[in-house]
Design a protein around this motif. Structure first.
Motif, short mmCIF file in Angstrom:
data_model
loop_
_atom_site.label_atom_id
_atom_site.label_comp_id
_atom_site.label_asym_id
_atom_site.label_seq_id
_atom_site.Cartn_x
_atom_site.Cartn_y
_atom_site.Cartn_z
N LEU A 236 0.83 -1.20 0.00
CA LEU A 236 0.00 0.00 0.00
C LEU A 236 0.86 1.25 0.00
N TRP A 237 1.90 1.27 0.86
CA TRP A 237 2.70 2.49 0.94
C TRP A 237 3.51 2.71 -0.32
N MET A 238 3.96 1.61 -1.00
CA MET A 238 4.67 1.76 -2.27
C MET A 238 3.72 2.26 -3.36
N THR A 239 2.48 1.78 -3.30
CA THR A 239 1.48 2.25 -4.26
C THR A 239 1.21 3.74 -4.07
N ILE A 240 1.05 4.14 -2.80
CA ILE A 240 0.81 5.56 -2.50
C ILE A 240 2.01 6.40 -2.90
N MET A 241 3.24 5.89 -2.62
CA MET A 241 4.44 6.62 -3.00
C MET A 241 4.53 6.79 -4.51
N GLY A 242 4.25 5.71 -5.25
CA GLY A 242 4.28 5.78 -6.70
C GLY A 242 3.27 6.77 -7.25
N LEU A 243 2.06 6.74 -6.67
CA LEU A 243 1.01 7.65 -7.11
C LEU A 243 1.40 9.10 -6.81
N MET A 244 1.97 9.34 -5.63
CA MET A 244 2.39 10.69 -5.26
C MET A 244 3.53 11.18 -6.14
N CYS A 245 4.48 10.28 -6.45
CA CYS A 245 5.58 10.66 -7.34
C CYS A 245 5.05 11.04 -8.72
N MET A 246 4.13 10.22 -9.23
CA MET A 246 3.58 10.49 -10.56
C MET A 246 2.82 11.81 -10.57
N ILE A 247 1.97 12.02 -9.58
CA ILE A 247 1.18 13.26 -9.51
C ILE A 247 2.10 14.46 -9.33
N SER A 248 3.12 14.33 -8.48
CA SER A 248 4.05 15.44 -8.25
C SER A 248 4.79 15.81 -9.53
N GLY A 249 5.25 14.79 -10.26
CA GLY A 249 5.92 15.05 -11.53
C GLY A 249 5.01 15.74 -12.52
N TYR A 250 3.76 15.28 -12.61
CA TYR A 250 2.80 15.90 -13.51
C TYR A 250 2.50 17.36 -13.10
N VAL A 251 2.31 17.58 -11.80
CA VAL A 251 2.00 18.93 -11.31
C VAL A 251 3.16 19.88 -11.61
N LEU A 252 4.38 19.42 -11.38
CA LEU A 252 5.55 20.25 -11.69
C LEU A 252 5.56 20.63 -13.17
N ALA A 253 5.33 19.65 -14.03
CA ALA A 253 5.40 19.88 -15.47
C ALA A 253 4.31 20.83 -15.95
N VAL A 254 3.12 20.70 -15.38
CA VAL A 254 1.98 21.49 -15.85
C VAL A 254 2.03 22.93 -15.35
N ASN A 255 2.52 23.14 -14.13
CA ASN A 255 2.43 24.46 -13.49
C ASN A 255 3.65 25.35 -13.70
N ILE A 256 4.67 24.87 -14.36
CA ILE A 256 5.86 25.70 -14.61
C ILE A 256 5.49 26.81 -15.59
N GLU A 257 6.01 28.02 -15.33
CA GLU A 257 5.61 29.18 -16.13
C GLU A 257 6.74 29.79 -16.94
N SER A 258 8.00 29.47 -16.66
CA SER A 258 9.10 30.09 -17.38
C SER A 258 10.08 29.04 -17.86
N PRO A 259 10.75 29.28 -19.00
CA PRO A 259 11.72 28.31 -19.53
C PRO A 259 12.85 28.00 -18.56
N LEU A 260 13.35 29.02 -17.84
CA LEU A 260 14.46 28.78 -16.92
C LEU A 260 14.02 27.87 -15.77
N LYS A 261 12.82 28.07 -15.27
CA LYS A 261 12.31 27.20 -14.21
C LYS A 261 12.09 25.79 -14.75
N ALA A 262 11.64 25.70 -16.00
CA ALA A 262 11.47 24.38 -16.62
C ALA A 262 12.80 23.66 -16.73
N LEU A 263 13.86 24.41 -17.05
CA LEU A 263 15.19 23.82 -17.16
C LEU A 263 15.66 23.30 -15.82
N TYR A 264 15.41 24.06 -14.76
CA TYR A 264 15.85 23.66 -13.43
C TYR A 264 15.08 22.45 -12.90
#
Length: 662
Positions: free
Chosen positions: A201-229
Motif C-alpha cells: 500500500l505504501w509503495m502504491t501511495i508513494m508511486g502515485l504521489m511521485c507520478m502526480i508530483s511530476g505531472y504537477v511540476l510539469a503542468v504548473n511551470i511558467e518560465s523556460p528557466l524554471k522548466a530547465l531547473y
C-alpha cells in the motif's frame, strides 16, 4: 573433455535456441553499428572544417555517451530474458554431469561466438552505412553533399573495445548467477516470473504521489528557466512513479478486486483478474521500460523535429528584423541625435533598408512576493528560476515603432503605465515594486517586433510617460542613478539578394563613427549558425529515436516469447480443468492485448502532461510556435501508435506459434 566437445555444445546451444539468439544478435549488430557511426561522425575531421562543425562535434559527442549508456542497458536487459529461458537447459547440463566450470567454458565459448559475430557484423554495417549517414547529416545542415568519407581507425578500435568489455561483463554476470544456484534451482528458474513484487500500500501511495508530483511540476511551470531547473526532477519523479505503479500499484488494485468475493467468483472476472495478476507480476518491469522508452521516443522526436521545422520562426523571435543593432548602457550624451542618425543610416551606406524601428530601454530583476501584484527588487542582475524581468520603455518610442494596437491619445502621468506580460494577461489594476506603486492604465497585447516572448524567465514590459519618468522610477526602486539606456534599432532588407557579408561590413564601418560598443546581427548570416544547432539536434533526435525504438521492439519481442512459453502451460492446465478452447483463447488474448497496450496509454499520458514543460524548454531555443509543436507531437504519437500496433501484431505471431493455437 576436449575443446571441440565444448565448442560443439556451444554451437548446438546457439543453434537450438536460435529463436532467442537471432533477435539478440540482430539487436547487438544494430546498436554496435549505431555506436560506431555516431562515434565516427563525432571524430570525423571533415566535420570540423564546415561552418558550425565545432557545435556539431559537441552534440554528436553527447550522443556517443547516450548511445553507450543505452547499449549497456539494452544488452544486459535482453540478456536477462535470454538467460531466463535457458536456465533449465543449463541446469540439465549440470544434472547430466557437466561441472559448473565446464558449463562456464561452454558459456564463454557461446559469448565469444556471439560477440565475434555481433561486433564483426556491427562494424561492417556501420562502415557501409556511415557514408549514407554522413550524407544525411550534410543534407539536414543544408551543406553540399560530399561523396568522400573516411573511416577513422579510432572509431573501429573504440567500438571494438567498448563492446568487447561489455560482452565480457555480461559473461561474468551470467557465470555469477549460475555459480550461486543449485542444479534444481536452475531447472526451476525458467518457470519463475521475472519479478513477483508484493502488493504494498505504501509503495502504491508513494508511486502515485511521485507520478502526480511530476505531472504537477510539469503542468504548473511558467518560465523556460524554471522548466530547465525542474526538468530532471519531474522526469525522475515520473520514472519512479511509473515503476512503482506498474510493479506494486497494479498488484495492489488487482488483489483488492480479488478480495471482493461476489465480484471475483464470476467466471469472466475470475479468469481476467487471475490472469492479469499473473501477467502484471511477471511483466511489471518490462512494461515500465516500454512505457518510459516510448515516452522518451515521442518527446525526443517531437521536440527535435519541431525545432528544425520552426527554425525560421525561431530566428524571427531571436532577431526581429533582418538587421539588428544593440547597444548596452549608452549614456545620455551619446543618445543625442542617435535615433535620427540610425534612421538615415541606410541612405548613407547606399542600401535599401526599410521598416526602421528604434528603442531605448532599461530593466531590472525582481521576484514575486506572496501578495499578488507585489515584487521585490533585487540588486543582483543574475537570473534564477524565480526571477521576473522588468523592462521599461518610453511611451513615444512604443507608439512610433512597436504598438500593435492604437494607443494614441493616452495621457500617462508619472505613476501610470501601459503593461505587457509575457505569455498571458496580468489582470490587476496596479503593480508594486517595494515602496513604489504604478497604476496600470491599460494592459497591452504585444509588440510589432519584440523578442520578449522567448525570454528565459517571466517578464513584464512597462511603458512609462517618457525617458525622464523612467530615470526617476529607476532611481526610486534601485536606489541609484541609471548608468544609461540600452538601445536597439533595426531594419528589414527590401532586396534579399544583397550580399549579407558585404552589408555587415558596411554597417560596421558606419557604426565606428559613433564610438559606441554594439552588437550587430544579420539574420541571414546568423541563421547558418542556428541551423547547425537545430540540425544537429534533429539528427541526434532521429538517431536516438531509432535506438529507443529498437530497444522497445526487443523488449516487446522477448515479452511475447516469455508470455508464449508460460501461456502454453496455462493453456493446457485450463483445458484439463474443464474450460473449452475458445474461452481460454479469448481470455488470454484479451489479457495479452491489455497488458501490452497499457504502456502505450501510460506513455501517452506522460507526453501530454510533459507538453507544457517541453514547450517552455523549446523557448530557450527561441521556439514559440505552440501550434507547430502541438501538430508535430500529435503526428509523432499517431505514427508511433500505428508502428507499435504493427510490431505487436508481428511479435504476436511468435507467441501464437509457441502456444500452437489453430
Amino acid at each position: 573433455m576436449t575443446k571441440s566437445f565444448y565448442g560443439s555444445i556451444a554451437q548446438n546451444g546457439i543453434q537450438n535456441n536460435k529463436q532467442l539468439f537471432a533477435p539478440y544478435v540482430t539487436m547487438n549488430v544494430f546498436i554496435i553499428a549505431m555506436f560506431y557511426m555516431i562515434h565516427n561522425l563525432a571524430q570525423h575531421p571533415d566535420l570540423k572544417n564546415i561552418g558550425g562543425g565545432d557545435v556539431m562535434s559537441v552534440i554528436l559527442g553527447f550522443g556517443v555517451y547516450v548511445v553507450g549508456i543505452f547499449s549497456v542497458l539494452a544488452v544486459f536487459y535482453t540478456n536477462s530474458f535470454l538467460m531466463k529461458r535457458r536456465m533449465k537447459e543449463i541446469g540439465l547440463y549440470n544434472i547430466l554431469g557437466l561441472a559448473k566450470r565446464h558449463i562456464a567454458r561452454v558459456l564463454s565459448l557461446e559469448t565469444f561466438m556471439i560477440a565475434l559475430d555481433s561486433i564483426g557484423l556491427g562494424l561492417l554495417t556501420g562502415v557501409v552505412f556511415s557514408k549514407l549517414l554522413y550524407m544525411v547529416l550534410l543534407r539536414i545542415l543544408q551543406f553540399p553533399v560530399k561523396l568522400d568519407f573516411n573511416s577513422p581507425v579510432i572509431s573501429l578500435v573504440t567500438t571494438t573495445l567498448f563492446f568487447g568489455v561489455l560482452f565480457l561483463a555480461v559473461l561474468i554476470y551470467n557465470l555469477m548467477r549460475i555459480h550461486l544456484k543449485s542444479p534444481i534451482e536452475l531447472v526451476r528458474e525458467s518457470a519463475v516470473g521475472e519479478r513477483e513484487p508484493k502488493a504494498s500500500l505504501w509503495m502504491t501511495i508513494m508511486g502515485l504521489m511521485c507520478m502526480i508530483s511530476g505531472y504537477v511540476l510539469a503542468v504548473n511551470i511558467e518560465s523556460p528557466l524554471k522548466a530547465l531547473y525542474t526538468f530532471f526532477i519531474a522526469v525522475l519523479l515520473v520514472i519512479v512513479g511509473t515503476y512503482a505503479l506498474f510493479t506494486t500499484g497494479s498488484i495492489f488494485l488487482l488483489k483488492k478486486l480479488r478480495a471482493l468475493k461476489p465480484f471475483y467468483y464470476q467466471t469472466k472476472h475470475f479468469i481476467v483478474i487471475s490472469g492479469m495478476l499473473y501477467r502484471m507480476k511477471q511483466n511489471a518491469v518490462g512494461l515500465s521500460n516500454i512505457a518510459i522508452l516510448s515516452a522518451m521516443l515521442i518527446v525526443t522526436l517531437s521536440t527535435t523535429i519541431s525545432l528544425y521545422a520552426g527554425l525560421d520562426d525561431a530566428m524571427k523571435n531571436r532577431y526581429p528584423q533582418d538587421v539588428s543593432i544593440s547597444m548596452s548602457q549608452v549614456e545620455m550624451p551619446a543618445l543625442v541625435g542617435l535615433e535620427q542618425w540610425a534612421a538615415q543610416l541606410p541612405e548613407s551606406i547606399g542600401y535599401r533598408l526599410d521598416n526602421f524601428s528604434y528603442l531605448e530601454s532599461t530593466g531590472f530583476i525582481t521576484k514575486k512576493d506572496a501578495e499578488p501584484g507585489r515584487y521585490s527588487v533585487l540588486q543582483d542582475k543574475s537570473f534564477d528560476s524565480d526571477s521576473v524581468f522588468i523592462e521599461l520603455i518610453p511611451y513615444d518610442l512604443y507608439v512610433n515603432y512597436f504598438a500593435l494596437e492604437s494607443s494614441q491619445g493616452i495621457q500617462l502621468s508619472e505613476n501610470e503605465v501601459l503593461l505587457y506580460k509575457t505569455g498571458g494577461s496580468y489582470g490587476l489594476e496596479q503593480i508594486e515594486f517595494g515602496d513604489q506603486t504604478l497604476k496600470v492604465e491599460k494592459e497591452i497585447k504585444g509588440f510589432r517586433q519584440n523578442s520578449v516572448d522567448a525570454g528565459l524567465v517571466e517578464s513584464f514590459t512597462l511603458v512609462l510617460k517618457d525617458k525622464a519618468a523612467i530615470q526617476n522610477f529607476y532611481k526610486k526602486v534601485q536606489k541609484k542613478d541609471m548608468e544609461g539606456f540600452d538601445v536597439y534599432f533595426g531594419y528589414d532588407e527590401k532586396n534579399q539578394s544583397n550580399n549579407p557579408k558585404a552589408l555587415k561590413d558596411v554597417i560596421m564601418g558606419a557604426l565606428k563613427s559613433r564610438d559606441i560598443a554594439y552588437t550587430l546581427a544579420i539574420r541571414s548570416l546568423e541563421r547558418m549558425g542556428f541551423l547547425q544547432i537545430y540540425g544537429g539536434l534533429l539528427f541526434l533526435g532521429l538517431f536516438l529515436g531509432s535506438l529507443f525504438l529498437v530497444m522497445t521492439v526487443m523488449i516487446m519481442y522477448y515479452k511475447q516469447i516469455s508470455e508464449g512459453f508460460d501461456d502454453k502451460i496455462r493453456f493446457e492446465t485450463m483445458q484439463k480443468v474443464g474450460m473449452n478452447h475458445s474461452e481460454i483463447k479469448k481470455s488470454i488474448q484479451s489479457q495479452t492485448i491489455l497488458v501490452f497496450f497499457l504502456p502505450l496509454l501510460v506513455a501517452s499520458c506522460h507526453v501530454l502532461f510533459a507538453f507544457n514543460m517541453m514547450r517552455l524548454l523549446l523557448g530557450i531555443f527561441n521556439f514559440t510556435n505552440v501550434a507547430l509543436f502541438s501538430a508535430v507531437t500529435a503526428l509523432v504519437m499517431i505514427v508511433f501508435a500505428v508502428f507499435y500496433y504493427v510490431v505487436y501484431q508481428l511479435t504476436a505471431r511468435t507467441y501464437f506459434r509457441i502456444v500452437q493455437w489453430h
